[in-house]
Design a protein around this motif. Structure first.
Motif, mmCIF file in Angstrom:
data_model
loop_
_atom_site.group_PDB
_atom_site.id
_atom_site.type_symbol
_atom_site.label_atom_id
_atom_site.label_comp_id
_atom_site.label_asym_id
_atom_site.label_seq_id
_atom_site.Cartn_x
_atom_site.Cartn_y
_atom_site.Cartn_z
ATOM 1 N N SER A 54 0.857 -1.186 0.000
ATOM 2 C CA SER A 54 0.000 0.000 0.000
ATOM 3 C C SER A 54 0.890 1.231 0.000
ATOM 4 C CB SER A 54 -0.905 0.002 1.235
ATOM 5 O OG SER A 54 -1.809 -1.076 1.183
ATOM 6 N N THR B 202 -2.358 0.893 -4.507
ATOM 7 C CA THR B 202 -2.117 -0.426 -3.930
ATOM 8 C C THR B 202 -1.556 -1.308 -5.026
ATOM 9 O OG1 THR B 202 -3.940 -0.166 -2.371
ATOM 10 C CG2 THR B 202 -3.145 -2.397 -2.753
ATOM 11 N N ILE C 207 -8.192 -5.425 1.024
ATOM 12 C CA ILE C 207 -7.783 -4.143 0.436
ATOM 13 C C ILE C 207 -8.953 -3.182 0.519
ATOM 14 C CG2 ILE C 207 -7.026 -2.987 -1.670
ATOM 15 C CD1 ILE C 207 -5.662 -5.556 -2.507
#
Length: 379
Positions: A16, A21, A44
């Motif tokens: 991240s 990401t 996520i």
């Protein structure tokens, strides 16, 4: 957030960064890596861009490609930018194949207005009823034609089958019909006495019992009982023969199914239902007389005298004239449903249930029409 997983030859790493990401896959990833990869992808969060870096991925199987495609759809739903970069030709081919193979839900058709849907259902029901009446007329016409042929050529008539069905339809139904009518007579006498006692008119309970049993309830309850046990039996017997292709075998051997299956069954009902109606009338009157004697002190002799004086013989006629019509309705509906049975046991069960419901409905509808007709002609 940074996560790395090593499973045999394959691994993945999730990084991240400030606004992005990155998911890096390396090595050879197989279905063994799917649980941990899918769990990591579900964790996520955020709406920033997501990048799948496959530069180090030597190969993936369809399960990994499915996980990537599923994650890409979830991120697209959150309006997050998703990209797959640096994939080798073989890896890109697997992802493309899985993406193309994933089914896409068809867009839901806009629902019709409620009035249009209601009218559509009503129209479908009317059309279905018309088709059922047409099939009923066809089977009834077959029955009449075969009866006429039997009169012209008596050797084709199957007397043994008729006697067998008369026993099954009539003799075996006597206990349940008599018991049911007896109990109905008891109930009518008990309830009638409780109401008429308030006005000091207990003796009129005899008229109540006689008119109710002789005119309506005797033959109607008998027809309903026969519809439940006989229509289902006819449908099950003929339907089973059709499932086993015995009817086709009969035609191959030159045996007319109308003569062999339909005529004896419907004629047996025509002969036995009026007799069962008389038995039901007698049992109902006996039950009413017994309860009147116990509850009101009306002796059997007084009951019989009041029955003869206060009851017109037309009530017996009105009740019994319905029996042949009820018999034709029950017999033809049962045979018609049997001929419609398909090749599965589920079809046999469905048509048997449908035959019982249709026969009982037809009997009650016919009884209502008879009641209106006799009322209009003053009988």
């Amino acid at each position: 957030m940074e996560r790395r997983t090593h499973r045999r030859q394959g691994s993945f790493e999730i990084r991240s960064e400030a606004e992005r990401t990155r998911v890096e896959l390396s090595g050879r990833l197989t279905v063994r890596d799917l649980p941990s990869l899918e769990a990591a992808l579900r964790e996520i969060d955020g709406e920033g861009p997501v990048e799948f870096d496959l530069a180090s991925a030597e190969s993936i199987d369809t399960s990994i490609a499915w996980a990537i495609d599923a994650a890409r759809q979830r991120f697209d739903a959150r309006q997050a930018e998703v990209s797959v970069t640096s994939a080798a030709p073989n890896v890109a081919q697997v992802i493309e194949t899985v993406t193309e193979a994933r089914p896409t839900p068809e867009p839901a058709e806009p629902g019709a207005p409620w009035l249009t849907a209601l009218l559509s259902r009503i129209g479908a029901g009317v059309v279905g009823m018309g088709a059922l009446l047409t099939e009923f007329a066809g089977v009834f016409g077959m029955f009449l034609a075969r009866v006429a042929q039997s009169i012209i050529r008596p050797r084709e008539f199957r007397l043994t089958a008729l006697v067998h069905h008369c026993e099954a339809v009539g003799l075996q139904a006597v206990p349940i019909v008599a018991l049911m009518s007896f109990l109905i007579g008891v109930v009518l006498a008990f309830q009638g006495s409780a109401q008429l006692r308030q006005f000091g008119a207990e003796v009129f309970v005899v008229d109540l019992i006689a008119i109710s049993i002789l005119r309506e309830l005797g033959v109607l309850l008998t027809a309903i009982i026969v519809a439940g046990r006989t229509a289902s039996a006819y449908t099950a017997a003929i339907g089973s023969m059709k499932m086993r292709q015995e009817i086709d075998a009969m035609r191959t051997l030159g045996i007319d199914p109308g003569h062999a299956l339909i005529v004896p069954r419907v004629l047996a009902l025509l002969l036995m239902l009026p007799i069962l109606g008389l038995i039901a009338d007698a049992a109902g009157l006996f039950g009413g007389a017994l309860m009147s004697w116990m509850e009101l002190g009306i002796s059997p002799a007084m009951f019989a005298t009041r029955l003869v004086e206060g009851t017109n013989v037309s009530n017996v006629f009105v009740g019994l004239v319905k029996a042949p019509v009820f018999a034709i309705l029950i017999g033809v509906i049962g045979c018609q449903a049997g001929l419609k049975v398909g090749s599965t046991a589920e079809s046999l069960g469905r048509m048997t249930s449908s035959a019982v419901v249709a026969a009982i409905f037809a009997v009650i509808l016919a009884d209502a029409i008879f009641s209106i007709f006799f009322q209009q002609i003053g009988l």
